[in-house]
Design a protein around this motif. Structure first.
Motif, PDB file in Angstrom:
ATOM      1  N   LEU A  86       0.834  -1.200   0.000  1.00  0.00           N
ATOM      2  CA  LEU A  86       0.000   0.000   0.000  1.00  0.00           C
ATOM      3  C   LEU A  86       0.870   1.252   0.000  1.00  0.00           C
ATOM      4  O   LEU A  86       0.658   2.185  -0.794  1.00  0.00           O
ATOM      5  CB  LEU A  86      -0.955   0.001   1.195  1.00  0.00           C
ATOM      6  N   LYS A  87       1.863   1.264   0.875  1.00  0.00           N
ATOM      7  CA  LYS A  87       2.785   2.404   0.956  1.00  0.00           C
ATOM      8  C   LYS A  87       3.525   2.587  -0.368  1.00  0.00           C
ATOM      9  O   LYS A  87       3.623   3.704  -0.885  1.00  0.00           O
ATOM     10  CB  LYS A  87       3.788   2.160   2.089  1.00  0.00           C
ATOM     11  N   ILE A  88       4.037   1.511  -0.927  1.00  0.00           N
ATOM     12  CA  ILE A  88       4.765   1.582  -2.193  1.00  0.00           C
ATOM     13  C   ILE A  88       3.837   2.047  -3.307  1.00  0.00           C
ATOM     14  O   ILE A  88       4.232   2.835  -4.171  1.00  0.00           O
ATOM     15  CB  ILE A  88       5.396   0.215  -2.530  1.00  0.00           C
ATOM     16  N   GLY A  89       2.612   1.587  -3.308  1.00  0.00           N
ATOM     17  CA  GLY A  89       1.652   1.999  -4.332  1.00  0.00           C
ATOM     18  C   GLY A  89       1.336   3.486  -4.268  1.00  0.00           C
ATOM     19  O   GLY A  89       1.253   4.165  -5.299  1.00  0.00           O
ATOM     20  N   ILE A  90       1.189   4.007  -3.053  1.00  0.00           N
ATOM     21  CA  ILE A  90       0.916   5.439  -2.894  1.00  0.00           C
ATOM     22  C   ILE A  90       2.134   6.249  -3.323  1.00  0.00           C
ATOM     23  O   ILE A  90       2.012   7.250  -4.036  1.00  0.00           O
ATOM     24  CB  ILE A  90       0.494   5.752  -1.446  1.00  0.00           C
ATOM     25  N   LYS A  91       3.323   5.821  -2.904  1.00  0.00           N
ATOM     26  CA  LYS A  91       4.548   6.525  -3.311  1.00  0.00           C
ATOM     27  C   LYS A  91       4.711   6.497  -4.829  1.00  0.00           C
ATOM     28  O   LYS A  91       5.117   7.492  -5.423  1.00  0.00           O
ATOM     29  CB  LYS A  91       5.777   5.900  -2.647  1.00  0.00           C
ATOM     30  N   LEU A  92       4.393   5.376  -5.453  1.00  0.00           N
ATOM     31  CA  LEU A  92       4.484   5.268  -6.903  1.00  0.00           C
ATOM     32  C   LEU A  92       3.491   6.202  -7.586  1.00  0.00           C
ATOM     33  O   LEU A  92       3.836   6.882  -8.560  1.00  0.00           O
ATOM     34  CB  LEU A  92       4.254   3.820  -7.347  1.00  0.00           C
TER      35      LEU A  92
END
Length: 117
Positions: free
Chosen positions: A69-75
């Motif tokens: 989730l964190k990586i998806g938001i950062k992406l």
């Protein structure tokens, strides 16, 4: 594997520095309405994208937990930054709102990375 991951973390930080540094050096120009996106800002954002994807892959290959989730938001935030910088890269001046949005989104990405645990 740890050394390779740390090398990519360092490269990721260099990309952030290029993007954020390009923004911060033009804060005065942004106030005057003459700010523009420099090639270093585009290259910094691209470096962040490539090294970020590599870091996710390396961490997963090393069986370390990855917060998708964190990586998806950062992406998603980085894709917006890249789109803005890429589309406006050849313009002589960039609107204050667009330029400020890139700086704000870059800072948001840094805070997401460091504060979200």
């Amino acid at each position: 594997m740890d050394v390779l991951i740390n090398v990519f973390v360092a490269l990721h930080i260099i990309g952030i520095a290029a993007l954020l540094g390009g923004f911060l050096t033009q804060m005065k120009a942004m106030g005057a309405g003459t700010a523009r996106f420099t090639p270093g800002m585009l290259h910094g954002a691209l470096t962040m994208l490539v090294t970020g994807v590599a870091l996710v892959g390396l961490n997963q290959a090393d069986d370390q937990p990855v917060n998708n989730l964190k990586i998806g938001i950062k992406l998603a935030v980085l894709v917006v930054i890249l789109a803005l910088v890429y589309v406006k890269r050849d313009e002589e001046t960039v609107d204050k709102g667009v330029f400020g949005a890139v700086g704000g989104l870059t800072l948001a990405n840094v805070f997401i990375a460091t504060l979200w645990t």
